[in-house]
Design a protein around this motif. Structure first.
Motif, PDB file in Angstrom:
ATOM      1  N   ASP A  23       1.545  -1.995  -8.486  1.00  0.00           N
ATOM      2  CA  ASP A  23       0.855  -1.085  -9.394  1.00  0.00           C
ATOM      3  C   ASP A  23      -0.640  -0.950  -9.107  1.00  0.00           C
ATOM      4  N   TYR A  24      -1.150  -1.703  -8.121  1.00  0.00           N
ATOM      5  CA  TYR A  24      -2.550  -1.532  -7.736  1.00  0.00           C
ATOM      6  C   TYR A  24      -2.765  -0.233  -6.965  1.00  0.00           C
ATOM      7  N   ILE A  25      -1.675   0.400  -6.542  1.00  0.00           N
ATOM      8  CA  ILE A  25      -1.729   1.758  -5.994  1.00  0.00           C
ATOM      9  C   ILE A  25      -1.171   2.664  -7.085  1.00  0.00           C
ATOM     10  N   PRO A  26      -2.024   3.397  -7.794  1.00  0.00           N
ATOM     11  CA  PRO A  26      -1.574   4.131  -8.992  1.00  0.00           C
ATOM     12  C   PRO A  26      -0.367   5.033  -8.761  1.00  0.00           C
ATOM     13  N   ALA A  27      -0.290   5.673  -7.605  1.00  0.00           N
ATOM     14  CA  ALA A  27       0.818   6.596  -7.362  1.00  0.00           C
ATOM     15  C   ALA A  27       2.155   5.876  -7.220  1.00  0.00           C
ATOM     16  N   LEU A  28       2.130   4.565  -6.944  1.00  0.00           N
ATOM     17  CA  LEU A  28       3.374   3.803  -6.844  1.00  0.00           C
ATOM     18  C   LEU A  28       3.772   3.167  -8.172  1.00  0.00           C
ATOM     19  N   ALA A  29       2.829   3.086  -9.096  1.00  0.00           N
ATOM     20  CA  ALA A  29       3.064   2.373 -10.353  1.00  0.00           C
ATOM     21  C   ALA A  29       4.120   3.046 -11.226  1.00  0.00           C
ATOM     22  N   ARG A  30       4.390   4.332 -10.985  1.00  0.00           N
ATOM     23  CA  ARG A  30       5.326   5.078 -11.839  1.00  0.00           C
ATOM     24  C   ARG A  30       6.774   5.000 -11.359  1.00  0.00           C
ATOM     25  N   ILE A  31       7.027   4.327 -10.224  1.00  0.00           N
ATOM     26  CA  ILE A  31       8.370   4.295  -9.657  1.00  0.00           C
ATOM     27  C   ILE A  31       9.302   3.452 -10.529  1.00  0.00           C
ATOM     28  N   ASP A  32      10.526   3.933 -10.723  1.00  0.00           N
ATOM     29  CA  ASP A  32      11.538   3.202 -11.488  1.00  0.00           C
ATOM     30  C   ASP A  32      11.933   1.940 -10.715  1.00  0.00           C
ATOM     31  N   PRO A  33      11.726   0.751 -11.274  1.00  0.00           N
ATOM     32  CA  PRO A  33      12.008  -0.486 -10.543  1.00  0.00           C
ATOM     33  C   PRO A  33      13.489  -0.728 -10.274  1.00  0.00           C
ATOM     34  N   ARG A  34      14.367   0.053 -10.907  1.00  0.00           N
ATOM     35  CA  ARG A  34      15.800  -0.157 -10.710  1.00  0.00           C
ATOM     36  C   ARG A  34      16.371   0.614  -9.529  1.00  0.00           C
ATOM     37  N   HIS A  35      15.547   1.361  -8.825  1.00  0.00           N
ATOM     38  CA  HIS A  35      16.042   2.031  -7.619  1.00  0.00           C
ATOM     39  C   HIS A  35      16.553   0.995  -6.620  1.00  0.00           C
ATOM     40  N   PHE A  36      17.639   1.350  -5.947  1.00  0.00           N
ATOM     41  CA  PHE A  36      18.137   0.517  -4.845  1.00  0.00           C
ATOM     42  C   PHE A  36      18.811   1.412  -3.820  1.00  0.00           C
ATOM     43  N   ALA A  37      18.517   1.153  -2.545  1.00  0.00           N
ATOM     44  CA  ALA A  37      19.141   1.920  -1.469  1.00  0.00           C
ATOM     45  C   ALA A  37      19.301   1.037  -0.254  1.00  0.00           C
ATOM     46  N   ILE A  38      20.338   1.309   0.522  1.00  0.00           N
ATOM     47  CA  ILE A  38      20.538   0.645   1.805  1.00  0.00           C
ATOM     48  C   ILE A  38      21.209   1.622   2.752  1.00  0.00           C
ATOM     49  N   ALA A  39      20.802   1.594   4.024  1.00  0.00           N
ATOM     50  CA  ALA A  39      21.415   2.437   5.049  1.00  0.00           C
ATOM     51  C   ALA A  39      21.447   1.665   6.358  1.00  0.00           C
ATOM     52  N   VAL A  40      22.503   1.868   7.128  1.00  0.00           N
ATOM     53  CA  VAL A  40      22.674   1.235   8.435  1.00  0.00           C
ATOM     54  C   VAL A  40      22.952   2.324   9.461  1.00  0.00           C
ATOM     55  N   ALA A  41      22.161   2.364  10.533  1.00  0.00           N
ATOM     56  CA  ALA A  41      22.403   3.280  11.651  1.00  0.00           C
ATOM     57  C   ALA A  41      23.060   2.482  12.773  1.00  0.00           C
ATOM     58  N   ASP A  42      24.171   2.974  13.296  1.00  0.00           N
ATOM     59  CA  ASP A  42      24.903   2.231  14.322  1.00  0.00           C
ATOM     60  C   ASP A  42      24.701   2.831  15.709  1.00  0.00           C
ATOM     61  N   ARG A  43      25.334   2.246  16.724  1.00  0.00           N
ATOM     62  CA  ARG A  43      25.112   2.671  18.114  1.00  0.00           C
ATOM     63  C   ARG A  43      25.619   4.080  18.388  1.00  0.00           C
ATOM     64  N   GLU A  44      26.479   4.611  17.543  1.00  0.00           N
ATOM     65  CA  GLU A  44      26.933   6.005  17.691  1.00  0.00           C
ATOM     66  C   GLU A  44      26.010   6.986  16.988  1.00  0.00           C
ATOM     67  N   GLY A  45      24.976   6.469  16.324  1.00  0.00           N
ATOM     68  CA  GLY A  45      24.051   7.327  15.606  1.00  0.00           C
ATOM     69  C   GLY A  45      24.513   7.682  14.215  1.00  0.00           C
ATOM     70  N   ARG A  46      25.649   7.134  13.796  1.00  0.00           N
ATOM     71  CA  ARG A  46      26.114   7.357  12.428  1.00  0.00           C
ATOM     72  C   ARG A  46      25.253   6.543  11.477  1.00  0.00           C
ATOM     73  N   VAL A  47      24.941   7.125  10.329  1.00  0.00           N
ATOM     74  CA  VAL A  47      24.131   6.421   9.336  1.00  0.00           C
ATOM     75  C   VAL A  47      24.955   6.261   8.068  1.00  0.00           C
ATOM     76  N   SER A 158      -6.612   5.880  -0.848  1.00  0.00           N
ATOM     77  CA  SER A 158      -8.011   6.037  -0.453  1.00  0.00           C
ATOM     78  C   SER A 158      -8.941   5.748  -1.620  1.00  0.00           C
ATOM     79  N   ARG A 159      -8.543   6.198  -2.815  1.00  0.00           N
ATOM     80  CA  ARG A 159      -9.365   6.012  -4.007  1.00  0.00           C
ATOM     81  C   ARG A 159      -9.500   4.546  -4.383  1.00  0.00           C
ATOM     82  N   THR A 160      -8.448   3.772  -4.115  1.00  0.00           N
ATOM     83  CA  THR A 160      -8.438   2.363  -4.530  1.00  0.00           C
ATOM     84  C   THR A 160      -8.562   1.419  -3.327  1.00  0.00           C
TER      85      THR A 160
END
Length: 305
Positions: A23-47, A158-160
């Motif tokens: 939260d010391y970066i004001p623009a990040l302080a508003r993000i919902d803390p419950r977000h979750f994501a994961i992605a894996v890219a494999d040797r065939e380029g599939r994600v 930049s501001r902070t």
């Protein structure tokens, strides 16, 4: 892999929202803390993905991996005359170590080291040209022209950014930076403010899992020895004073960002991007690290085999 990622998401579900947002970066302080994501890219380029894997987030210090790749391409091993390759054991924005070592940052993944890398990437071309080159590179590697800098986050940083300005001026006093401080910081704040989804980030980092070569096109993005050295720096220094714990628990090269993202590389297998905004005390995504630990438990991926 889709089943594995569903299992990982289920394993971390009770922990979602854990950690503290940057939260010391004001623009990040508003993000919902419950977000979750994961992605894996494999040797065939599939994600393969789970959770909010198509939602862009601020990658923050993960961008340092890609600026390091481009700066090494531009200036070669001469880069190491200005920045070291050792773990810092200190906070990412510490000035104490910098003073002790006469302005030369310990490694390229802490803030002052990344500023040195940014300075070398700029060269004589200006900050705008450096950012344009980075965007071209990431869009090509991700196969997605939609990757952009989040101008609001960049302006907020930049501001902070008083501490980062102090670090930059300190290095300038030792002759470590060649460009004007504000020129360097203009590019630095912008590349830390890149917005990418986990799908984009995993695909963009795939070349690091295959000795610098894109496994789909076969194109050499960088020489094999350079890709291996970037991975080694990620393993040793990618999580600041939490790098040893991450190596112990996950066993893969990785780079975290205070936006809650982590890029991890599984050599010979693929690349992994996770995102959960809450951070542990060292500035690494708390739930993201748990997810990577769960992933390697199920896949057996590790550099220690």
């Amino acid at each position: 892999m889709e089943e594995v990622l569903a299992e990982v998401a289920a394993a971390v579900e009770p922990h979602r929202g854990a950690g503290k947002i940057a939260d010391y970066i004001p623009a990040l302080a508003r993000i919902d803390p419950r977000h979750f994501a994961i992605a894996v890219a494999d040797r065939e380029g599939r994600v393969h993905g789970a959770g909010d894997c198509d939602l862009p987030f601020s990658i923050q210090s993960i961008s340092k991996v890609f600026t390091l790749a481009l700066a090494l391409e531009r200036v070669g091993s001469g880069l190491w005359d200005r920045v070291g390759r050792e773990p810092s054991g200190s906070a990412f924005n510490s000035i104490v170590q910098l003073e002790h070592e006469q302005g030369k940052p310990r490694n390229p993944l802490i803030n002052p080291g990344a500023m040195v890398v940014t300075d070398q990437l700029i060269g004589e071309g200006g900050a705008d040209a450096a950012i344009a080159r980075l965007l071209d590179f990431l869009r090509a590697q991700a196969g997605d022209p939609g990757i952009e800098v989040d101008a609001e986050v960049a302006e907020s940083e930049s501001r902070t950014g008083a501490r980062n300005r102090s670090l930059a001026w300190f290095m300038k006093s030792f002759g470590i930076l060649g460009n004007d401080v504000e020129t360097v910081l203009s590019a630095y704040f912008r590349h830390c403010a890149l917005a990418m989804s986990c799908r984009q980030l995993a695909r963009a980092g795939l070349f690091l899992a295959f000795d610098g070569r894109d496994p789909v096109s076969g194109r050499e993005v960088m020489p094999w020895h350079r890709a291996r050295r970037i991975n080694s720096v990620m393993m040793l220094c990618g999580h600041y004073d939490n790098s040893g714990e991450f190596a112990f628990r996950v066993g893969l090269p990785g780079k975290s960002g205070v936006g809650g993202g982590i890029l991890a590389i599984a050599p010979g297998h693929g690349s992994v991007a996770v995102w959960s905004p809450g951070l542990n005390e060292a500035g690494t995504s708390a739930v993201g690290a748990l997810a990577l630990e769960a992933l390697v438990d199920r896949t057996g991926w590790s550099v220690f085999v």
